[in-house]
Each structure stands twice: as C-alpha cells, then as structure tokens.
Design a protein around this motif. Structure first.
Motif, PDB file in Angstrom:
ATOM      1  N   PRO A 135       5.984  18.989  27.681  1.00  0.00           N
ATOM      2  CA  PRO A 135       4.705  18.629  28.304  1.00  0.00           C
ATOM      3  C   PRO A 135       4.927  18.003  29.676  1.00  0.00           C
ATOM      4  O   PRO A 135       5.873  17.249  29.885  1.00  0.00           O
ATOM      5  CB  PRO A 135       4.108  17.616  27.323  1.00  0.00           C
ATOM      6  CG  PRO A 135       4.801  17.886  26.034  1.00  0.00           C
ATOM      7  CD  PRO A 135       6.179  18.355  26.387  1.00  0.00           C
ATOM      8  N   GLN A 138      -0.133  13.509  31.673  1.00  0.00           N
ATOM      9  CA  GLN A 138      -1.559  13.261  31.544  1.00  0.00           C
ATOM     10  C   GLN A 138      -2.041  12.379  32.682  1.00  0.00           C
ATOM     11  O   GLN A 138      -1.260  11.669  33.306  1.00  0.00           O
ATOM     12  CB  GLN A 138      -1.874  12.595  30.209  1.00  0.00           C
ATOM     13  CG  GLN A 138      -1.588  13.471  29.013  1.00  0.00           C
ATOM     14  CD  GLN A 138      -1.971  12.805  27.711  1.00  0.00           C
ATOM     15  OE1 GLN A 138      -2.054  11.593  27.627  1.00  0.00           O
ATOM     16  NE2 GLN A 138      -2.222  13.614  26.694  1.00  0.00           N
ATOM     17  N   HIS A 140      -5.445   9.696  33.811  1.00  0.00           N
ATOM     18  CA  HIS A 140      -6.637   8.960  33.382  1.00  0.00           C
ATOM     19  C   HIS A 140      -7.558   8.810  34.584  1.00  0.00           C
ATOM     20  O   HIS A 140      -7.148   8.315  35.631  1.00  0.00           O
ATOM     21  CB  HIS A 140      -6.261   7.582  32.848  1.00  0.00           C
ATOM     22  CG  HIS A 140      -7.453   6.718  32.570  1.00  0.00           C
ATOM     23  ND1 HIS A 140      -8.297   6.968  31.509  1.00  0.00           N
ATOM     24  CD2 HIS A 140      -7.950   5.644  33.215  1.00  0.00           C
ATOM     25  CE1 HIS A 140      -9.264   6.058  31.515  1.00  0.00           C
ATOM     26  NE2 HIS A 140      -9.081   5.251  32.538  1.00  0.00           N
ATOM     27  N   SER A 147     -11.045  13.213  29.693  1.00  0.00           N
ATOM     28  CA  SER A 147      -9.675  13.292  29.213  1.00  0.00           C
ATOM     29  C   SER A 147      -8.987  14.401  29.992  1.00  0.00           C
ATOM     30  O   SER A 147      -9.291  15.576  29.823  1.00  0.00           O
ATOM     31  CB  SER A 147      -9.655  13.605  27.713  1.00  0.00           C
ATOM     32  OG  SER A 147      -8.343  13.771  27.261  1.00  0.00           O
ATOM     33  N   ARG A 149      -5.549  16.328  31.983  1.00  0.00           N
ATOM     34  CA  ARG A 149      -4.125  16.608  31.889  1.00  0.00           C
ATOM     35  C   ARG A 149      -3.613  17.098  33.239  1.00  0.00           C
ATOM     36  O   ARG A 149      -4.370  17.618  34.057  1.00  0.00           O
ATOM     37  CB  ARG A 149      -3.843  17.657  30.813  1.00  0.00           C
ATOM     38  CG  ARG A 149      -4.436  19.023  31.106  1.00  0.00           C
ATOM     39  CD  ARG A 149      -4.289  19.949  29.904  1.00  0.00           C
ATOM     40  NE  ARG A 149      -4.945  21.232  30.135  1.00  0.00           N
ATOM     41  CZ  ARG A 149      -4.312  22.322  30.546  1.00  0.00           C
ATOM     42  NH1 ARG A 149      -3.021  22.297  30.769  1.00  0.00           N
ATOM     43  NH2 ARG A 149      -4.965  23.453  30.731  1.00  0.00           N
ATOM     44  N   PHE A 151      -0.874  19.649  35.024  1.00  0.00           N
ATOM     45  CA  PHE A 151      -0.007  20.772  34.691  1.00  0.00           C
ATOM     46  C   PHE A 151       0.542  21.402  35.961  1.00  0.00           C
ATOM     47  O   PHE A 151       0.020  21.216  37.047  1.00  0.00           O
ATOM     48  CB  PHE A 151      -0.750  21.816  33.849  1.00  0.00           C
ATOM     49  CG  PHE A 151      -1.851  22.526  34.564  1.00  0.00           C
ATOM     50  CD1 PHE A 151      -1.637  23.764  35.146  1.00  0.00           C
ATOM     51  CD2 PHE A 151      -3.119  21.962  34.653  1.00  0.00           C
ATOM     52  CE1 PHE A 151      -2.665  24.424  35.798  1.00  0.00           C
ATOM     53  CE2 PHE A 151      -4.148  22.617  35.305  1.00  0.00           C
ATOM     54  CZ  PHE A 151      -3.918  23.850  35.890  1.00  0.00           C
ATOM     55  N   VAL A 164      -4.875  18.324  38.261  1.00  0.00           N
ATOM     56  CA  VAL A 164      -5.502  17.532  37.205  1.00  0.00           C
ATOM     57  C   VAL A 164      -6.759  18.271  36.770  1.00  0.00           C
ATOM     58  O   VAL A 164      -7.656  18.507  37.579  1.00  0.00           O
ATOM     59  CB  VAL A 164      -5.861  16.119  37.712  1.00  0.00           C
ATOM     60  CG1 VAL A 164      -6.509  15.315  36.587  1.00  0.00           C
ATOM     61  CG2 VAL A 164      -4.617  15.403  38.226  1.00  0.00           C
ATOM     62  N   ALA A 167      -8.647  18.097  29.587  1.00  0.00           N
ATOM     63  CA  ALA A 167      -7.726  18.445  28.508  1.00  0.00           C
ATOM     64  C   ALA A 167      -8.137  19.739  27.820  1.00  0.00           C
ATOM     65  O   ALA A 167      -7.328  20.397  27.185  1.00  0.00           O
ATOM     66  CB  ALA A 167      -7.654  17.304  27.497  1.00  0.00           C
ATOM     67  N   PHE A 190       3.467  11.610  34.749  1.00  0.00           N
ATOM     68  CA  PHE A 190       3.926  12.863  34.190  1.00  0.00           C
ATOM     69  C   PHE A 190       5.416  13.003  34.434  1.00  0.00           C
ATOM     70  O   PHE A 190       5.987  12.416  35.340  1.00  0.00           O
ATOM     71  CB  PHE A 190       3.149  14.060  34.742  1.00  0.00           C
ATOM     72  CG  PHE A 190       3.099  14.139  36.247  1.00  0.00           C
ATOM     73  CD1 PHE A 190       3.994  14.911  36.958  1.00  0.00           C
ATOM     74  CD2 PHE A 190       2.125  13.438  36.954  1.00  0.00           C
ATOM     75  CE1 PHE A 190       3.924  14.994  38.332  1.00  0.00           C
ATOM     76  CE2 PHE A 190       2.050  13.524  38.324  1.00  0.00           C
ATOM     77  CZ  PHE A 190       2.957  14.304  39.024  1.00  0.00           C
TER      78      PHE A 190
END
Length: 194
Positions: A135, A138, A140, A147, A149, A151, A164, A167, A190
């Motif tokens: 992973p 994440q 906030h 919510s 994440r 990637f 961002v 989720a 991350f």
C-alpha cells in the motif's frame, strides 16, 4: 565556556552530560559529521549527508525538496493560497516514508464546484527500483468527512506523481456552493518498499 579544540579523554568516562535538545533538526555546519542532537524523545546523529535516528537506521531529510501540490475540481475554482506547513522524508534500507502537511484556500468562481483530487507534484524516489506491491498510503482531509487515499501514477522513472482521491476511488466529494471559499488542509503519510 566555548572549546575550540578536541578534548582527549584518555579513555576516561564522560559522565553526567547532556546532548543538545532541539525542536527541529539543524542544518549542520561544515565538518559536522558525527554531530548528535536530541529531538522529541529520539537521539539523532549526522552521517555527513542526512540525519539518522539512532536505533532505527532511519535517515531524515527535512524538508522534502521540490515538493508542490495542486487542486483539481469539476467546475471553476481558484486556489487563492497554498502553504506547505511541514514535509519530511524518512529513509531506511527497505522503506521510504513521506510525511506531508499542507493547506490551500480554495474559492469557487460562481457556479458551484466539486473538488475531485489533489495532485502532489515533484516528488522523486531516492532509489530507482521500487516494489509497488505494498500500500502507498493515506491522507486525512482536515475539517471534511472524506476518507482519502494516496496512490501512485507512473510516469518517467525516476520521477512520479501522487494523487489524493477518496477511498472509494472516485471524487473527493468536497462540494462548494457558488462563490464559497474554504481552507482545505491535508495531512498525508505514505510509504513504499524499495
């Protein structure tokens, strides 16, 4: 008392001394390899290139160099102000971790908008070979029930970009009414395995 030369202890013990207590890792002066400081419950030494937290093998680079971010939306928005409040890169032999905190004042231009994603720009991996089976991390979003994440989007190695999103994989879902201005604060952590 200021001592401007080395002290030869002749293998005697140095007792009842304190290491410098700092609020932030200092920029070492020339020839400061081996310098030690105490910060936030941890002891660090300078290896000539990076701060290393003793007992972990972590190398601390503070701040992340060349880091920036942008905000995207459905509809017309203006990013009035961008502030990078905190950024740190932590490296070990097996893992790289980014710790970032930033905010932006975002204003709708009259029609109502929905913020879809935040792009983290200009981050380069310290090593070229990465293992992406783990992973990424994440984020906030302060003050909003989102919510999110973070990637990876592949580009020309060794540079890559992070996004961002929610989720659930869609829009962040932060909606602005016509003319509304909000402050969007993001604290993101991350990491990836090297």
């Amino acid at each position: 008392m200021i001592v401007l030369s080395d002290i030869d202890m002749q293998f005697n013990e140095l007792k009842h001394f304190r290491v410098e207590n700092v609020a932030a890792l200092p920029v070492p002066a020339g020839g400061a390899e081996g310098q030690m400081v105490y910060m936030g419950g941890d002891l660090y030494y300078y290896n000539g290139a990076d701060w290393v937290r003793i007992g972990t093998g972590e190398e601390i680079e503070d701040p992340v160099q060349g880091f920036d971010f942008d905000v995207y939306s459905i509809g017309s928005i203006t990013v009035v102000n961008k502030v990078i409040e905190y950024s740190r890169l932590v490296k070990t032999a097996y893992m790289v971790r980014y710790e970032l905190m930033f905010r932006a004042d975002v204003q709708d231009q009259g029609g109502g908008s929905e913020i879809t994603e935040i792009e983290l720009l200009g981050i380069k991996p310290p090593r070229r070979t990465l293992d992406w089976k783990y992973p990424v991390g994440q984020a906030h979003i302060s003050g909003y029930p989102v919510s999110a994440r973070v990637f990876v989007v592949f580009d020309v190695v060794p540079q890559f970009w992070f996004y961002v999103q929610s989720a659930q994989g869609g829009s962040l879902g932060i909606k602005l009414s016509p003319g509304q201005q909000i402050t969007l604060g993001v604290a993101a952590t991350f990491s990836y395995v090297v």
